[in-house]
Design a protein around this motif. Structure first.
Motif, short mmCIF file in Angstrom:
data_model
loop_
_atom_site.label_atom_id
_atom_site.label_comp_id
_atom_site.label_asym_id
_atom_site.label_seq_id
_atom_site.Cartn_x
_atom_site.Cartn_y
_atom_site.Cartn_z
N GLY A 1 37.89 106.40 -23.45
CA GLY A 1 39.52 107.11 -24.75
C GLY A 1 39.13 106.55 -26.00
O GLY A 1 39.99 106.18 -26.33
N ARG B 1 35.46 89.73 -25.54
CA ARG B 1 36.01 90.76 -25.66
C ARG B 1 34.86 91.68 -26.94
O ARG B 1 34.22 90.68 -27.64
CB ARG B 1 36.96 91.06 -26.04
N TYR C 1 37.37 100.04 -31.36
CA TYR C 1 37.30 99.64 -30.62
C TYR C 1 37.37 98.74 -29.54
O TYR C 1 36.61 97.85 -30.37
CB TYR C 1 36.29 100.33 -29.84
N GLU C 2 37.56 98.32 -28.75
CA GLU C 2 37.68 97.12 -28.22
C GLU C 2 37.63 97.54 -27.34
O GLU C 2 38.55 97.99 -25.96
CB GLU C 2 38.55 96.36 -28.24
N LEU C 3 36.72 96.05 -25.35
CA LEU C 3 36.55 96.47 -24.43
C LEU C 3 35.99 95.31 -24.47
O LEU C 3 35.62 94.50 -24.87
CB LEU C 3 35.65 97.52 -24.63
N ARG D 1 36.50 101.34 -20.02
CA ARG D 1 37.24 102.42 -21.15
C ARG D 1 38.00 101.05 -22.10
O ARG D 1 37.71 100.05 -21.60
CB ARG D 1 38.89 102.05 -19.73
N THR E 1 39.94 100.38 -25.75
CA THR E 1 40.92 100.95 -26.44
C THR E 1 40.68 100.64 -27.68
O THR E 1 40.00 100.35 -29.10
CB THR E 1 41.78 99.34 -25.93
N GLN E 2 41.87 101.45 -28.10
CA GLN E 2 40.98 102.68 -29.71
C GLN E 2 42.22 101.80 -30.82
O GLN E 2 43.50 102.66 -30.61
CB GLN E 2 40.77 103.38 -29.87
N TYR E 3 41.79 101.79 -32.01
CA TYR E 3 42.78 101.21 -32.79
C TYR E 3 42.69 102.28 -34.18
O TYR E 3 41.71 101.87 -34.61
CB TYR E 3 42.65 100.15 -32.95
N SER F 1 47.25 96.94 -33.09
CA SER F 1 48.45 97.46 -32.28
C SER F 1 47.36 99.09 -31.97
O SER F 1 46.88 99.86 -33.23
CB SER F 1 49.44 98.15 -33.12
N PRO F 2 47.73 99.69 -30.65
CA PRO F 2 46.67 100.42 -29.97
C PRO F 2 47.34 101.78 -30.41
O PRO F 2 47.39 102.88 -30.39
CB PRO F 2 46.61 100.51 -28.54
N SER F 3 49.07 101.61 -31.18
CA SER F 3 50.63 102.80 -31.58
C SER F 3 50.04 102.30 -32.91
O SER F 3 50.69 100.74 -33.32
CB SER F 3 51.10 102.48 -31.06
#
Length: 328
Positions: free
Chosen positions: A86, A103, A123-125, A137, A139-141, A184-186
């Motif tokens: 991801g 995290r 990246y956060e996981l 997986r 999350t990419q910021y 925010s991921p978006s």
């Protein structure tokens, strides 16, 4: 990452004089260890696990892939490798930190082009509860800076609020950048400069209680009181001379600072953490800081002088070897 010419001289001298680090005598690895995994040749970040005492997370700089390595600080062996999904293709991963709730935050923030990429990534996981090879997986910021692109190698995450901070890398000193209250991921996450940092920074770490900020460079370091992000300089750190000093982390209990380096079977060296000696700074022999300022406080010309001494020694060794070859 870019390697300054003075660093090459330091690397040659250090490689000639250094004694290989050995595995720690204690089980927790807080006294230092050697990274034994042959796949880890450019260890650029280091973070002490809170979930697995004695385990340290690291990663390669570039040209490796989306991998994180969990290293047992007692033996120096890898006990798990995580493959991140991801996140696309990492470019220049430079730092890792542990945030609230176990995290993991991974900073793909280096810029070998000298600060020309319009954006970088974090990246956060979740840190896995079991230490085994796994695919996770993340999350990419998308990260941007309020004052334009720049090179950076240091990221910290506040242990209570989870807010992310970056320190950019500049020979004359950089700045501490504060991210949004929540990433925010978006859309873009814009980081704002909030305080100067008097160091050519290669990594940084926040203490587990969030009170102390340790910032390292190639040849020295500075201890700051966190002060809500409005950092206050407290003293110098005793940073070991390493082949290519790239990383730093507090031990899980906050009593030690561990300094890592790039290279095959690289050594992780342990030092007392700020506050461990009672005054929040280490002032013994060998404590140095590279940055700009008045002489005598760990800033000023310390790096230039130190680099000149190292270069002179290496040049002398080079000519010595050349003379012996000619005689042979």
């Amino acid at each position: 990452m870019r390697r300054p010419s003075a660093l090459l001289a330091a690397a040659l001298l250090t490689a000639a004089l250094a004694v290989p680090a050995s595995a720690a005598d204690t089980d927790d690895g807080d006294e230092g260890f050697t990274v034994n995994d042959p796949r880890v040749t450019e260890s650029s970040g280091l973070a002490a696990s809170r979930l697995h005492p004695g385990v340290y997370w690291t990663h390669n700089d570039s040209d490796d892939g989306p991998y994180l390595y969990a290293v047992d600080g007692g033996s120096g062996d890898t006990v798990a490798r995580l493959t991140l999904t991801g996140v696309g293709s990492p470019r220049d991963v430079e730092a890792i930190a542990v945030g609230p709730g176990n995290r993991l935050f991974v900073a793909d923030i280096g810029d070998n082009l000298g600060g020309t990429w319009p954006y970088v990534w974090i990246y956060e996981l979740p840190e896995p509860e079991r230490l085994e090879d796994a695919t996770v997986r993340a999350t990419q910021y998308v990260v941007k800076y309020a004052d334009g692109p720049r090179d950076a190698e240091a990221m910290v995450v506040h242990p209570r609020t989870g807010r992310v901070y970056i320190i950019d890398k500049h020979e004359d000193g950089g700045h501490l950048y504060e991210g949004p209250e929540k990433l925010s991921p978006s859309g873009d996450n814009v980081f704002e400069p909030i305080a100067p940092v008097e160091l050519w920074t290669t990594d940084a770490a926040l203490s587990p209680d969030g009170r102390h900020l340790a910032v390292r460079g190639y040849f020295g370091g500075i201890h700051y009181a966190w002060n809500g992000g409005r950092i206050e300089r407290k003293g110098r750190l005793s940073v070991p001379l390493q082949v290519q000093g790239e990383s730093v982390t507090f031990s899980a209990d906050g009593s030690r600072l561990l300094f890592g380096s790039e290279g095959e079977r690289s050594g992780v060296v342990s030092r007392p953490a700020p506050g461990a000696d009672g005054d929040g700074a280490s002032g013994g022999p060998g404590s140095r800081a590279d940055g700009g300022g008045a002489a005598g406080d760990g800033t000023g010309d310390s790096v230039k002088v130190g680099g000149a001494v190292v270069a002179a020694l290496v040049v002398a060794a080079f000519f010595g070897l050349s003379r012996r070859r000619r005689k042979g």
